[in-house]
Design a protein around this motif. Sequence first.
Motif, mmCIF file in Angstrom:
data_model
loop_
_atom_site.group_PDB
_atom_site.id
_atom_site.type_symbol
_atom_site.label_atom_id
_atom_site.label_comp_id
_atom_site.label_asym_id
_atom_site.label_seq_id
_atom_site.Cartn_x
_atom_site.Cartn_y
_atom_site.Cartn_z
ATOM 1 N N SER A 298 35.812 36.239 37.209
ATOM 2 C CA SER A 298 34.915 34.728 37.457
ATOM 3 C C SER A 298 35.635 33.753 36.597
ATOM 4 O O SER A 298 36.090 33.996 35.576
ATOM 5 C CB SER A 298 33.651 35.220 36.581
ATOM 6 O OG SER A 298 32.670 34.089 36.935
ATOM 7 N N SER B 131 35.558 34.622 43.308
ATOM 8 C CA SER B 131 34.236 35.300 43.054
ATOM 9 C C SER B 131 33.135 34.481 42.774
ATOM 10 O O SER B 131 32.063 35.025 42.924
ATOM 11 C CB SER B 131 34.683 35.906 41.477
ATOM 12 O OG SER B 131 35.168 34.799 40.602
ATOM 13 N N ASP C 212 41.014 33.373 43.404
ATOM 14 C CA ASP C 212 39.775 34.098 42.777
ATOM 15 C C ASP C 212 38.653 33.497 43.499
ATOM 16 O O ASP C 212 38.322 31.939 43.604
ATOM 17 C CB ASP C 212 39.658 33.492 41.364
ATOM 18 C CG ASP C 212 38.434 33.730 40.509
ATOM 19 O OD1 ASP C 212 37.543 34.270 41.343
ATOM 20 O OD2 ASP C 212 38.167 33.524 39.432
#
Length: 185
Positions: free
Chosen positions: A2, A90, A88
Motif C-alpha cells: 500500500s 493496491s 503498485d
Amino acid sequence: MSVSARQAAAALFDTTIGVCAIAWSGDAVFRFQLPEADQAATRARITRWRAGSEVPEGEPTAVIAEAIAGIRAHLAGELDDLRWIPLDTSAIPEFHRAVYAVTRAIDPGHTLSYGQVANRVGAPGGAQAVGQALGRNPIPLVIPCHRVLAADNALHGFSAPGGISTKERLLEIERTPGFGEPTLF
C-alpha cells in the motif's frame, strides 16, 4: 503493498515529448504524468496526492531510474512494452485493475476497442465502464490506455494533458497502423 505518503517520492524528467513525471513507493510506480502545459504544472500534478498530502520530490531508486530510462527510450521511438516496470496498483479499485491488466498486455503498435477490453475482463457491454476506468488511469503510458480506441478506431476522449492530440502522438511514436502514416491523396 500500500502506498504511503511517507515512503513515496516523485521526480520530473525530460523526454522527446516534454517533461514527464513519475511517483513511486519503494521500487514500484504508482503514478505517471505526461507533460502538462509547463514544467510547474507537471510538478504540481505529480506531487499532489491525497487531500492534505503531497509527494515530495526525491532521487529515483536504481529500479525507478531504469524505468525512467526505458520510458525515455520508448518515447524516442525505441519501442518497449514497459511491462517490466513494477507497479503498485493496491489503491486502485478491482475493476480498474482488471481493465489495466488487459490494457497493459496490448503491445506497442496494436490497439483494442473499449468493447474488446470489456469482453476480456468479463463485462460484455461494459465499454463505457472501461472508458471511465481508463479515464482515471494514474499510470498512463506504462498502462497504455492510449492503445484503446472506439469500435470504429476513432479517437474519443483522452484525459491526459493534450487530450486526443497526445493520444494520437503516442500512437504515431509506436508506429500504430493508421496513425502518422502518409496518405496517398
